[in-house]
Design a protein around this motif. Structure first.
Motif, PDB file in Angstrom:
ATOM      1  N   THR A   3       0.843  -1.178   0.000  1.00  0.00           N
ATOM      2  CA  THR A   3       0.000   0.000   0.000  1.00  0.00           C
ATOM      3  C   THR A   3       0.884   1.236   0.000  1.00  0.00           C
ATOM      4  N   GLY A   4       0.542   2.216  -0.827  1.00  0.00           N
ATOM      5  CA  GLY A   4       1.322   3.444  -0.893  1.00  0.00           C
ATOM      6  C   GLY A   4       0.871   4.443   0.157  1.00  0.00           C
ATOM      7  N   ALA A   5       1.553   5.570   0.174  1.00  0.00           N
ATOM      8  CA  ALA A   5       1.231   6.642   1.114  1.00  0.00           C
ATOM      9  C   ALA A   5      -0.097   7.286   0.727  1.00  0.00           C
ATOM     10  N   THR A   6      -0.812   7.791   1.716  1.00  0.00           N
ATOM     11  CA  THR A   6      -2.050   8.532   1.509  1.00  0.00           C
ATOM     12  C   THR A   6      -1.722  10.012   1.602  1.00  0.00           C
ATOM     13  N   LEU A   7      -2.106  10.772   0.600  1.00  0.00           N
ATOM     14  CA  LEU A   7      -1.813  12.194   0.581  1.00  0.00           C
ATOM     15  C   LEU A   7      -2.957  12.967   1.232  1.00  0.00           C
ATOM     16  N   HIS A   8      -2.603  13.838   2.184  1.00  0.00           N
ATOM     17  CA  HIS A   8      -3.559  14.732   2.837  1.00  0.00           C
ATOM     18  C   HIS A   8      -3.145  16.156   2.507  1.00  0.00           C
ATOM     19  N   THR A   9      -4.105  16.973   2.061  1.00  0.00           N
ATOM     20  CA  THR A   9      -3.814  18.376   1.778  1.00  0.00           C
ATOM     21  C   THR A   9      -4.499  19.247   2.825  1.00  0.00           C
ATOM     22  N   PHE A  10      -3.873  20.381   3.116  1.00  0.00           N
ATOM     23  CA  PHE A  10      -4.375  21.302   4.128  1.00  0.00           C
ATOM     24  C   PHE A  10      -4.314  22.732   3.594  1.00  0.00           C
ATOM     25  N   ALA A  11      -5.454  23.405   3.619  1.00  0.00           N
ATOM     26  CA  ALA A  11      -5.504  24.852   3.447  1.00  0.00           C
ATOM     27  C   ALA A  11      -5.552  25.362   4.880  1.00  0.00           C
ATOM     28  N   LEU A  12      -4.444  25.901   5.352  1.00  0.00           N
ATOM     29  CA  LEU A  12      -4.290  26.169   6.780  1.00  0.00           C
ATOM     30  C   LEU A  12      -3.982  27.637   7.043  1.00  0.00           C
ATOM     31  N   SER A  13      -4.687  28.185   8.000  1.00  0.00           N
ATOM     32  CA  SER A  13      -4.427  29.546   8.454  1.00  0.00           C
ATOM     33  C   SER A  13      -3.764  29.445   9.829  1.00  0.00           C
ATOM     34  N   ARG A 148      -9.027  13.646   3.515  1.00  0.00           N
ATOM     35  CA  ARG A 148      -7.957  13.744   2.511  1.00  0.00           C
ATOM     36  C   ARG A 148      -7.694  15.201   2.154  1.00  0.00           C
ATOM     37  N   ARG A 149      -8.756  15.998   2.024  1.00  0.00           N
ATOM     38  CA  ARG A 149      -8.638  17.440   1.773  1.00  0.00           C
ATOM     39  C   ARG A 149      -9.177  18.148   2.999  1.00  0.00           C
ATOM     40  N   ASN A 150      -8.356  19.027   3.591  1.00  0.00           N
ATOM     41  CA  ASN A 150      -8.683  19.621   4.885  1.00  0.00           C
ATOM     42  C   ASN A 150      -8.590  21.140   4.848  1.00  0.00           C
ATOM     43  N   THR A 151      -9.472  21.757   5.615  1.00  0.00           N
ATOM     44  CA  THR A 151      -9.408  23.178   5.879  1.00  0.00           C
ATOM     45  C   THR A 151      -9.171  23.310   7.374  1.00  0.00           C
ATOM     46  N   GLN A 160      -1.761  28.040  24.656  1.00  0.00           N
ATOM     47  CA  GLN A 160      -3.043  27.366  24.469  1.00  0.00           C
ATOM     48  C   GLN A 160      -3.234  27.228  22.960  1.00  0.00           C
ATOM     49  N   LEU A 161      -3.529  26.029  22.513  1.00  0.00           N
ATOM     50  CA  LEU A 161      -3.643  25.720  21.100  1.00  0.00           C
ATOM     51  C   LEU A 161      -5.111  25.548  20.739  1.00  0.00           C
ATOM     52  N   TYR A 162      -5.546  26.288  19.723  1.00  0.00           N
ATOM     53  CA  TYR A 162      -6.911  26.185  19.211  1.00  0.00           C
ATOM     54  C   TYR A 162      -6.820  25.662  17.793  1.00  0.00           C
ATOM     55  N   LEU A 163      -7.556  24.596  17.517  1.00  0.00           N
ATOM     56  CA  LEU A 163      -7.542  23.978  16.194  1.00  0.00           C
ATOM     57  C   LEU A 163      -8.970  23.856  15.699  1.00  0.00           C
ATOM     58  N   GLU A 164      -9.192  24.361  14.508  1.00  0.00           N
ATOM     59  CA  GLU A 164     -10.448  24.088  13.829  1.00  0.00           C
ATOM     60  C   GLU A 164     -10.080  23.287  12.594  1.00  0.00           C
ATOM     61  N   LEU A 165     -10.588  22.068  12.518  1.00  0.00           N
ATOM     62  CA  LEU A 165     -10.259  21.159  11.425  1.00  0.00           C
ATOM     63  C   LEU A 165     -11.553  20.664  10.804  1.00  0.00           C
TER      64      LEU A 165
END
Length: 180
Positions: A3-13, A148-151, A160-165
């Motif tokens: 099995t190959g790698a799975t690509l995940h993309t992120f449009a991240l601010s 797979r495609r993430n904002t 303090q870390l805030y994450l919106e995924l």
């Protein structure tokens, strides 16, 4: 057939108020078949919390034996920051500390166990190396929201870390420990 790698993309601010780092990023992370989703999330967060000019994910990713998960190079190509993820062995941390001005370890695992694994081992400048850990429930919730495609939006203020995924809002403290 492997099995190959799975690509995940992120449009991240990214808004790291603590360090004055503000950036809009388009990231592509390949998740190796042996890499857990929790490791990938921790690798992404390490990148965000260490963000500076010259930062990159290593070419080999989780399977690389010569480079950490994340590194920073100056304009000459010299490694200035060596950022390990997970529970690296002491030899990797020692080697990184000799090659780079700054080293950090980010983990999604029990920090007491990671520290116990490294305590008493020969690690160059161990007293200067932070171990940053994240709450397990936070990492698991972030992993559950991964697609797979993430904002994403990552905000940091007073450690303090805030994450919106992908519409899921989470927060946690990035706890810092030291190897020595």
């Amino acid at each position: 057939m492997a099995t190959g790698a799975t690509l995940h993309t992120f449009a991240l601010s990214l808004s790291d108020i603590d360090r004055g780092a503000y950036q809009e990023l388009e990231l592509r992370l390949a998740r190796h078949p042996s890499e857990t989703t929790e490791f990938l999330i921790t690798r992404l967060l390490a990148y965000c919390l260490e963000y500076e000019e010259g930062i990159t994910f290593s070419d080999g990713g989780v399977s690389s034996t010569d480079e950490p998960a994340v590194l920073v190079r100056d304009l000459t190509g010299r490694i200035t920051a060596w950022i390990e993820v997970g529970a690296p062995d002491s030899d990797r941390v020692h080697r990184g500390s000799k090659r780079a001005e700054r080293v950090a370890v980010y983990t999604h695992r029990d920090p007491a166990k990671v520290l116990a694994q490294l305590t008493g081992k020969r690690i160059h400048r161990a007293e200067t190396i932070p171990l940053v850990s994240f709450d397990r429930a936070f990492i698991e919730a972030a992993a559950a929201a991964l697609e797979r495609r993430n904002t994403a939006t990552v905000s940091v203020t007073e450690r303090q870390l805030y994450l919106e995924l992908n519409g899921t809002s989470l927060s946690t403290a990035a706890e810092e420990h030291h190897l020595a």
